[in-house]
Design a protein around this motif. Structure first.
Motif, short mmCIF file in Angstrom:
data_model
loop_
_atom_site.label_atom_id
_atom_site.label_comp_id
_atom_site.label_asym_id
_atom_site.label_seq_id
_atom_site.Cartn_x
_atom_site.Cartn_y
_atom_site.Cartn_z
N ALA A 205 -38.29 -18.89 43.70
CA ALA A 205 -38.26 -17.98 44.85
C ALA A 205 -39.32 -18.46 45.84
CB ALA A 205 -38.55 -16.55 44.41
N LEU B 49 -38.43 -12.58 51.47
CA LEU B 49 -37.92 -13.52 50.47
C LEU B 49 -36.94 -14.46 51.17
CD1 LEU B 49 -37.43 -14.53 47.57
CD2 LEU B 49 -35.80 -12.65 47.30
N TYR C 68 -27.87 -7.06 44.62
CA TYR C 68 -28.97 -6.50 45.40
C TYR C 68 -28.85 -4.98 45.53
CZ TYR C 68 -29.98 -11.33 46.74
OH TYR C 68 -30.28 -12.66 46.72
N LEU D 260 -34.03 -17.21 46.83
CA LEU D 260 -34.08 -16.91 45.40
C LEU D 260 -32.91 -17.64 44.79
CD1 LEU D 260 -34.88 -15.40 42.81
CD2 LEU D 260 -33.57 -13.45 43.63
N LYS E 205 -33.38 -10.34 38.43
CA LYS E 205 -34.01 -9.01 38.42
C LYS E 205 -35.50 -9.12 38.16
CE LYS E 205 -29.92 -6.56 36.83
NZ LYS E 205 -29.28 -5.86 35.73
N LEU F 210 -37.20 -10.47 41.36
CA LEU F 210 -37.29 -9.42 42.39
C LEU F 210 -38.30 -8.35 42.00
CD1 LEU F 210 -33.61 -8.92 43.58
CD2 LEU F 210 -35.53 -9.79 44.91
N SER F 211 -38.32 -7.99 40.73
CA SER F 211 -39.29 -7.00 40.25
C SER F 211 -40.71 -7.52 40.41
CB SER F 211 -38.99 -6.67 38.79
OG SER F 211 -39.93 -5.76 38.30
N TRP G 220 -34.96 -9.48 52.67
CA TRP G 220 -34.32 -10.80 52.67
C TRP G 220 -32.98 -10.69 53.35
CZ3 TRP G 220 -35.10 -7.69 48.47
CH2 TRP G 220 -33.97 -7.18 47.84
#
Length: 168
Positions: A72, A89, A138, A92, A105, A108-109, A125
């Motif tokens: 990312a 972002l 998403y 990714l 996930k 992103l977390s 993003w």
């Protein structure tokens, strides 16, 4: 330094300068997936300057069983309405063989956690309109599409021409 995650054998780490060839490889894989490989002009030299000398963005590498499988790339933006920075972002990417394991996930977390720790107001993003699987992913993560906004871009010759209008 590795950052443990809740997925066995999967760890995150911030990229180092030695990772530049790997970062470029990930960028090209993502561009190929998005049918935009011909638009990649980044080189290792450009990435070294932008990421490690000028520090314009940061990169997270995801490793599964000590092999790089995801990345990312992100940077800080700023919301005047919130009066706070945010994290944007840019990319990714999870290698196709590793999708469906929860790696996206986790990344992103982690970025959300970074936002909270850095006192950022939001994580955002863009997503290509045709990429329905990503859009659904998403939305499941709580993301909301910003349909009322249109992205504008000035680049190449138009950027040079616009810049020239400023000087006499």
């Amino acid at each position: 330094m590795f950052i443990d995650t809740n997925l066995d054998d999967f760890k995150l780490r911030f990229a180092e300068i030695k990772d530049v060839p790997l970062i470029l490889e990930f960028i090209k894989e993502l561009a190929n997936y998005e049918k935009m490989l011909n638009e990649v002009v980044a080189t290792e030299e450009i990435l070294i300057e932008s990421l490690f000398e000028r520090k314009m963005a940061e990169v997270i590498i995801g490793e599964y069983k000590n092999k790089p499988v995801a990345f990312a790339l992100f940077f800080h933006n700023f919301s005047t309405f919130l009066g706070r920075p945010g994290i944007y972002l840019e990319d990714l990417y999870v290698k196709p063989k590793m999708r469906g394991k929860g790696i996206g996930k986790i990344i992103l977390s982690f970025l959300a956690k970074l936002c909270v720790e850095r006192k950022c107001g939001r994580l955002e993003w863009w997503c290509l309109d045709w990429n329905q699987s990503s859009i659904e992913f998403y939305k499941q993560m709580g993301a909301v599409p910003m349909d009322e906004w249109t992205v504008y871009r000035v680049y190449d010759d138009a950027l040079d021409k616009l810049a020239m209008k400023f000087s006499k």
